[in-house]
Design a protein around this motif. Sequence first.
Motif, PDB file in Angstrom:
ATOM      1  N   THR A   1      21.016   7.736  15.048  1.00  0.00           N
ATOM      2  CA  THR A   1      19.633   7.405  15.406  1.00  0.00           C
ATOM      3  C   THR A   1      18.767   8.643  15.320  1.00  0.00           C
ATOM      4  O   THR A   1      19.261   9.766  15.221  1.00  0.00           O
ATOM      5  CB  THR A   1      19.570   6.860  16.844  1.00  0.00           C
ATOM      6  OG1 THR A   1      19.913   7.932  17.736  1.00  0.00           O
ATOM      7  CG2 THR A   1      20.487   5.673  17.051  1.00  0.00           C
ATOM      8  N   GLY A   2      17.450   8.451  15.395  1.00  0.00           N
ATOM      9  CA  GLY A   2      16.517   9.569  15.370  1.00  0.00           C
ATOM     10  C   GLY A   2      16.773  10.560  16.483  1.00  0.00           C
ATOM     11  O   GLY A   2      16.678  11.770  16.291  1.00  0.00           O
ATOM     12  N   GLY A   3      17.115  10.047  17.679  1.00  0.00           N
ATOM     13  CA  GLY A   3      17.408  10.936  18.805  1.00  0.00           C
ATOM     14  C   GLY A   3      18.610  11.810  18.534  1.00  0.00           C
ATOM     15  O   GLY A   3      18.608  13.007  18.831  1.00  0.00           O
ATOM     16  N   PHE A   4      19.652  11.234  17.949  1.00  0.00           N
ATOM     17  CA  PHE A   4      20.851  12.014  17.640  1.00  0.00           C
ATOM     18  C   PHE A   4      20.551  13.067  16.577  1.00  0.00           C
ATOM     19  O   PHE A   4      21.029  14.194  16.655  1.00  0.00           O
ATOM     20  CB  PHE A   4      21.988  11.114  17.177  1.00  0.00           C
ATOM     21  CG  PHE A   4      22.559  10.231  18.257  1.00  0.00           C
ATOM     22  CD1 PHE A   4      22.295  10.447  19.601  1.00  0.00           C
ATOM     23  CD2 PHE A   4      23.370   9.165  17.938  1.00  0.00           C
ATOM     24  CE1 PHE A   4      22.818   9.632  20.598  1.00  0.00           C
ATOM     25  CE2 PHE A   4      23.910   8.341  18.914  1.00  0.00           C
ATOM     26  CZ  PHE A   4      23.632   8.579  20.244  1.00  0.00           C
ATOM     27  N   VAL A   5      19.750  12.700  15.595  1.00  0.00           N
ATOM     28  CA  VAL A   5      19.368  13.653  14.546  1.00  0.00           C
ATOM     29  C   VAL A   5      18.593  14.818  15.164  1.00  0.00           C
ATOM     30  O   VAL A   5      18.862  15.992  14.858  1.00  0.00           O
ATOM     31  CB  VAL A   5      18.555  12.946  13.439  1.00  0.00           C
ATOM     32  CG1 VAL A   5      17.949  13.950  12.481  1.00  0.00           C
ATOM     33  CG2 VAL A   5      19.437  11.947  12.691  1.00  0.00           C
ATOM     34  N   ARG A   6      17.644  14.530  16.057  1.00  0.00           N
ATOM     35  CA  ARG A   6      16.866  15.586  16.723  1.00  0.00           C
ATOM     36  C   ARG A   6      17.757  16.476  17.581  1.00  0.00           C
ATOM     37  O   ARG A   6      17.578  17.699  17.626  1.00  0.00           O
ATOM     38  CB  ARG A   6      15.757  14.978  17.592  1.00  0.00           C
ATOM     39  CG  ARG A   6      14.571  14.438  16.805  1.00  0.00           C
ATOM     40  CD  ARG A   6      13.414  14.052  17.707  1.00  0.00           C
ATOM     41  NE  ARG A   6      13.735  13.009  18.668  1.00  0.00           N
ATOM     42  CZ  ARG A   6      13.717  11.705  18.398  1.00  0.00           C
ATOM     43  NH1 ARG A   6      13.394  11.277  17.201  1.00  0.00           N
ATOM     44  NH2 ARG A   6      14.009  10.825  19.345  1.00  0.00           N
ATOM     45  N   MET A   7      18.717  15.880  18.277  1.00  0.00           N
ATOM     46  CA  MET A   7      19.615  16.659  19.118  1.00  0.00           C
ATOM     47  C   MET A   7      20.465  17.606  18.277  1.00  0.00           C
ATOM     48  O   MET A   7      20.612  18.791  18.611  1.00  0.00           O
ATOM     49  CB  MET A   7      20.502  15.711  19.936  1.00  0.00           C
ATOM     50  CG  MET A   7      19.739  14.971  21.017  1.00  0.00           C
ATOM     51  SD  MET A   7      20.586  13.517  21.664  1.00  0.00           S
ATOM     52  CE  MET A   7      22.133  14.164  22.230  1.00  0.00           C
ATOM     53  N   ARG A   8      21.020  17.108  17.188  1.00  0.00           N
ATOM     54  CA  ARG A   8      21.835  17.961  16.311  1.00  0.00           C
ATOM     55  C   ARG A   8      20.986  19.077  15.712  1.00  0.00           C
ATOM     56  O   ARG A   8      21.432  20.216  15.604  1.00  0.00           O
ATOM     57  CB  ARG A   8      22.486  17.123  15.223  1.00  0.00           C
ATOM     58  CG  ARG A   8      23.648  16.311  15.746  1.00  0.00           C
ATOM     59  CD  ARG A   8      24.485  15.725  14.620  1.00  0.00           C
ATOM     60  NE  ARG A   8      25.643  15.062  15.161  1.00  0.00           N
ATOM     61  CZ  ARG A   8      25.828  13.739  15.162  1.00  0.00           C
ATOM     62  NH1 ARG A   8      24.923  12.947  14.624  1.00  0.00           N
ATOM     63  NH2 ARG A   8      26.913  13.225  15.678  1.00  0.00           N
ATOM     64  N   ALA A   9      19.746  18.759  15.334  1.00  0.00           N
ATOM     65  CA  ALA A   9      18.849  19.768  14.759  1.00  0.00           C
ATOM     66  C   ALA A   9      18.520  20.853  15.783  1.00  0.00           C
ATOM     67  O   ALA A   9      18.477  22.042  15.442  1.00  0.00           O
ATOM     68  CB  ALA A   9      17.570  19.105  14.246  1.00  0.00           C
ATOM     69  N   ALA A  10      18.299  20.456  17.038  1.00  0.00           N
ATOM     70  CA  ALA A  10      17.981  21.434  18.085  1.00  0.00           C
ATOM     71  C   ALA A  10      19.141  22.408  18.283  1.00  0.00           C
ATOM     72  O   ALA A  10      18.931  23.614  18.455  1.00  0.00           O
ATOM     73  CB  ALA A  10      17.650  20.728  19.404  1.00  0.00           C
TER      74      ALA A  10
END
Length: 127
Positions: free
Chosen positions: A92-101
């Motif tokens: 999901t978008g949230g998981f993508v943002r978390m991995r990017a952070a």
Amino acid sequence: MRGGQSLAEALEGCLAEWSTRTGIAVETWALPGTDVRSPIARGVLTVLRETLANVEQHSGASTVSIAVTVGGSGLRMTVSDNGRGFTADQPTGGFVRMRAAFAEIGGSLSINGVRGEGTTVTGVVLG
């Protein structure tokens, strides 16, 4: 950190506010005894907030457990909930943002869910 707070203090404040607002219990297993560089602290807090938002919105959990440790090998963060878990073919978008952070601070992040048993988010930043 804001107002000279350590990472541990910032984590405690974030968790207390979230638990009070949501009614979801937080078990704190470990918080860092030493502080970390500001970019790493910001990355950890970003991922924690996103993780807690996911727990609140999707998991149906009654308890979240967290451990953040800092040692010679770096920082390790683990956040687990006892909610519904998930099986996801596409992140999901949230998981993508978390991995990017976490990638921005030189770390890696794994997200594992088991349907009916909960989800665990683990982040590691090597020191």
